[in-house]
Design a protein around this motif. Structure first.
Motif, PDB file in Angstrom:
ATOM      1  N   GLU A 104      50.734  48.105 -20.986  1.00 32.91           N
ATOM      2  CA  GLU A 104      52.361  47.511 -20.368  1.00 32.91           C
ATOM      3  C   GLU A 104      52.833  46.316 -21.128  1.00 32.91           C
ATOM      4  O   GLU A 104      54.110  46.396 -21.342  1.00 32.91           O
ATOM      5  CB  GLU A 104      52.172  47.121 -18.913  1.00 32.91           C
ATOM      6  N   GLN A 105      52.103  45.336 -21.777  1.00 35.07           N
ATOM      7  CA  GLN A 105      52.650  44.352 -22.593  1.00 35.07           C
ATOM      8  C   GLN A 105      53.194  44.839 -23.797  1.00 35.07           C
ATOM      9  O   GLN A 105      54.276  44.459 -24.032  1.00 35.07           O
ATOM     10  CB  GLN A 105      51.588  43.378 -22.923  1.00 35.07           C
ATOM     11  N   VAL A 106      52.480  45.821 -24.411  1.00 41.36           N
ATOM     12  CA  VAL A 106      53.209  46.565 -25.712  1.00 41.36           C
ATOM     13  C   VAL A 106      54.479  47.450 -25.210  1.00 41.36           C
ATOM     14  O   VAL A 106      55.403  47.213 -26.216  1.00 41.36           O
ATOM     15  CB  VAL A 106      51.989  47.476 -26.172  1.00 41.36           C
ATOM     16  N   ASN A 107      54.268  48.265 -24.453  1.00 39.99           N
ATOM     17  CA  ASN A 107      55.789  48.735 -23.801  1.00 39.99           C
ATOM     18  C   ASN A 107      56.732  47.604 -23.851  1.00 39.99           C
ATOM     19  O   ASN A 107      57.774  48.203 -24.246  1.00 39.99           O
ATOM     20  CB  ASN A 107      55.376  49.326 -22.451  1.00 39.99           C
ATOM     21  N   ASP A 124      62.502  45.758 -28.417  1.00 40.23           N
ATOM     22  CA  ASP A 124      62.564  45.785 -29.837  1.00 40.23           C
ATOM     23  C   ASP A 124      62.009  44.357 -30.379  1.00 40.23           C
ATOM     24  O   ASP A 124      62.569  43.823 -31.713  1.00 40.23           O
ATOM     25  CB  ASP A 124      64.122  45.663 -30.273  1.00 40.23           C
ATOM     26  N   LYS A 125      60.748  44.090 -30.061  1.00 44.81           N
ATOM     27  CA  LYS A 125      59.840  43.183 -30.963  1.00 44.81           C
ATOM     28  C   LYS A 125      58.617  43.703 -31.572  1.00 44.81           C
ATOM     29  O   LYS A 125      57.595  43.566 -31.122  1.00 44.81           O
ATOM     30  CB  LYS A 125      59.704  42.094 -29.759  1.00 44.81           C
ATOM     31  N   SER A 126      58.986  44.521 -32.414  1.00 43.39           N
ATOM     32  CA  SER A 126      57.813  45.442 -33.042  1.00 43.39           C
ATOM     33  C   SER A 126      56.634  44.304 -33.592  1.00 43.39           C
ATOM     34  O   SER A 126      55.692  44.859 -33.563  1.00 43.39           O
ATOM     35  CB  SER A 126      58.457  46.310 -34.148  1.00 43.39           C
ATOM     36  N   LEU A 127      57.268  43.268 -34.304  1.00 41.94           N
ATOM     37  CA  LEU A 127      56.295  42.605 -34.933  1.00 41.94           C
ATOM     38  C   LEU A 127      55.163  42.040 -34.013  1.00 41.94           C
ATOM     39  O   LEU A 127      53.695  42.068 -34.272  1.00 41.94           O
ATOM     40  CB  LEU A 127      57.015  41.182 -35.657  1.00 41.94           C
ATOM     41  N   LEU A 186      49.900  42.305 -31.339  1.00 36.57           N
ATOM     42  CA  LEU A 186      49.132  42.452 -29.856  1.00 36.57           C
ATOM     43  C   LEU A 186      47.961  43.712 -30.126  1.00 36.57           C
ATOM     44  O   LEU A 186      47.022  43.574 -29.646  1.00 36.57           O
ATOM     45  CB  LEU A 186      50.153  42.308 -28.758  1.00 36.57           C
ATOM     46  N   LEU A 187      48.588  44.732 -30.417  1.00 32.25           N
ATOM     47  CA  LEU A 187      47.849  45.878 -30.741  1.00 32.25           C
ATOM     48  C   LEU A 187      46.689  45.706 -31.662  1.00 32.25           C
ATOM     49  O   LEU A 187      45.681  46.079 -31.205  1.00 32.25           O
ATOM     50  CB  LEU A 187      48.906  47.021 -31.070  1.00 32.25           C
ATOM     51  N   ARG A 188      46.902  44.846 -32.750  1.00 31.91           N
ATOM     52  CA  ARG A 188      45.924  44.761 -33.559  1.00 31.91           C
ATOM     53  C   ARG A 188      44.836  43.857 -32.805  1.00 31.91           C
ATOM     54  O   ARG A 188      43.704  44.098 -33.346  1.00 31.91           O
ATOM     55  CB  ARG A 188      46.293  44.080 -34.780  1.00 31.91           C
TER      56      ARG A 188
END
Length: 90
Positions: A42-45, A51-54, A59-61
């Motif tokens: 949900e945080q990544v979504n 539009d905060k890809s960086l 966060l994903l890494r």
């Protein structure tokens, strides 16, 4: 003539050390990517939608251990609805 033999001996020692350390690393199991929990998805979504890809890549890494390129590719292919459904089905 002596400096040449010294250089060759140093090269041989260095190559031997590299081979030994490579064999030691090869025996260790490499950790695989970890799965994301529903809260992190949900945080990544929210970051992808905003539009905060960086920040999403970071966060994903942090939560999966992916490389920078793998994380970027994963965020580029991120589908909000599919990721949410996959996280809830776990």
């Amino acid at each position: 003539m002596l400096p040449i033999w010294t250089a060759l001996a140093g090269l041989a020692v260095g190559m031997g050390y590299a081979a030994i350390s490579q064999r030691r690393r090869a025996g260790r199991p490499q950790p695989g990517p970890r799965l994301l929990d529903a809260q992190t998805v949900e945080q990544v979504n929210a970051l992808v939608i905003g539009d905060k890809s960086l920040r999403a890549i970071r966060l994903l890494r942090k939560h999966t251990g992916l490389t920078l390129l793998a994380g970027k590719n994963r965020i580029d292919d991120w589908r909000v609805d599919e990721e949410r459904a996959a996280a809830l089905s776990q």
